[in-house]
Design an enzyme around this catalytic site. Sequence first.
Site, PDB file in Angstrom:
ATOM      1  N   TYR A 142      58.667 119.859  96.493  1.00 42.58           N
ATOM      2  CA  TYR A 142      57.267 119.442  96.432  1.00 42.58           C
ATOM      3  C   TYR A 142      56.887 118.423  97.500  1.00 42.58           C
ATOM      4  CZ  TYR A 142      57.387 121.768  91.876  1.00 42.58           C
ATOM      5  OH  TYR A 142      57.540 122.684  90.854  1.00 42.58           O
ATOM      6  N   LYS A 192      71.604 125.197  91.980  1.00 41.18           N
ATOM      7  CA  LYS A 192      72.066 126.552  92.269  1.00 41.18           C
ATOM      8  C   LYS A 192      72.980 126.499  93.482  1.00 41.18           C
ATOM      9  CE  LYS A 192      70.081 130.349  91.552  1.00 41.18           C
ATOM     10  NZ  LYS A 192      70.341 131.365  90.509  1.00 41.18           N
ATOM     11  N   ASP A 225      69.648 128.836  86.463  1.00 35.39           N
ATOM     12  CA  ASP A 225      69.224 130.017  85.692  1.00 35.39           C
ATOM     13  C   ASP A 225      69.987 130.082  84.370  1.00 35.39           C
ATOM     14  OD1 ASP A 225      71.448 130.432  87.299  1.00 35.39           O
ATOM     15  OD2 ASP A 225      70.961 132.502  87.807  1.00 35.39           O
ATOM     16  N   ASP A 249      61.052 120.678  86.886  1.00 33.70           N
ATOM     17  CA  ASP A 249      59.705 121.021  86.452  1.00 33.70           C
ATOM     18  C   ASP A 249      59.764 122.193  85.471  1.00 33.70           C
ATOM     19  OD1 ASP A 249      56.976 121.265  86.241  1.00 33.70           O
ATOM     20  OD2 ASP A 249      56.631 121.874  88.309  1.00 33.70           O
ATOM     21  N   ASP A 253      59.636 121.974  81.094  1.00 34.22           N
ATOM     22  CA  ASP A 253      58.591 122.684  80.350  1.00 34.22           C
ATOM     23  C   ASP A 253      59.203 123.620  79.313  1.00 34.22           C
ATOM     24  OD1 ASP A 253      56.646 121.373  81.736  1.00 34.22           O
ATOM     25  OD2 ASP A 253      55.641 123.152  82.501  1.00 34.22           O
TER      26      ASP A 253
HETATM   27 MG    MG Z   1      55.225 121.340  84.930  1.00 31.92          MG
END
Ligand code: MG
Length: 369
Positions: A142, A192, A225, A249, A253
Amino acid sequence: MSNRKIMIMPGDGIGPEVMAATMKVADWLAKHRSFSFDTMHGLCGGVSYEKHGVPLTDETMADAMACDAILFGAAGDHRYDNLPFELKPERGLLRMRKELDLYANLRPAIVFPPLVSSSTLKEDVISGLDIMIVRELTGGTYFAEPRGREERDGVVYAYDTNLYSVPEIERIGRVAFDLARKRGQKITSVEKANVMHSGVLWREVMTALHAAEGDGLEYENMYADNCAMQLVRQPKQFDVIVTDNLFGDLLSDCAAMLTGSLGMLPSASLGDIDPATGVRRSFYEPVHGSAPDIAGKGIANPLAQLLSFAMMLRYSFDMGEDADLVEKAVEKALESGKRTGDIMSPGATETGTDGMVAEVIDALDHLAR
Ligand code: MG
Ligand code: NAI
């Protein structure tokens, strides 16, 4: 000692509603416990754009920097979707995270016993769940350069970079190790490393940090994953998960949904200790956004905001007892059977934002007796 200074930023949508509810609990603490604080109010997000043409002014940024902690609501509304990138409400939030260098995002996922049935997962999978996701917040995909969009030979490309340095990985690792020491003594580091260079470095640095400083802590590496699968399969295997900005992120969630509702989830973002004040830079906000679909209706669940406030008491002001008290009152309020719409269950009584917080204050009155 001079009073603590808290910057209150309600933001957009339901932000002002859930913040007002939280301030009622702050007032209760001011009256009944030795909690004294000065507050400043600042605009961030669409509210700031409407008044000043930018999502966060330099003056507000400076005020926020001068406070000991920031309590934030939410920023954003779909009506700003077509604004240029730099003017979008969320940019105000990203700017604060970056300038305060809030590199550690703490997201607890706790299942309160009265809400065990509101998860979509089976009760035995999530009852008693208490995990903490530590997400790196200022680096990676980001923020890292190069990023952008360009045309080459008539074809448009856009790209982001998942870049991390050794010190960035070490400092987030230390935050996670510290937390694990105060909790379940276990760390899962997630990346990863099978397909990403940044993942290989992440794994190397975390593993070395554990060997050097992780005395007695149980430690494992896990691919992101697989972690996503494990979170819905058997989430109680985790204590503290530490991961980068992008994976954090998504995974936080996912963990959030284990507990039933966004309306219940607090978060903290921490930086380094400010040499001028001796206080760790910190920012507290609910995980949910501004929920424009229910804004102004008085039905938003205020508990995520309130639990964020409790985290502030615990992590910024060393007021663990008061934080415990607030959390206990939330649990008692839920036991009373009152629920906002997002956490309704059969047999419960539906109430609004004010009704929910009134129940919490009732519970505080009882607990303080
Ligand atoms: Mg989020
Ligand atoms: P959202 O979290 O605002 O809402 C998702 C769903 O959950 C909606 O149906 C909403 O009504 C419900 N919900 C959220 N919080 C609730 C609460 N306290 N009580 C009851 N129900 C609740 O996410 P969405 O809809 O994707 O985004 C809305 C706006 O918020 C967008 O502009 C987005 O950019 C912004 N946003 C801001 C965040 C922040 O300030 N940190 C984080 C996420 C989104």
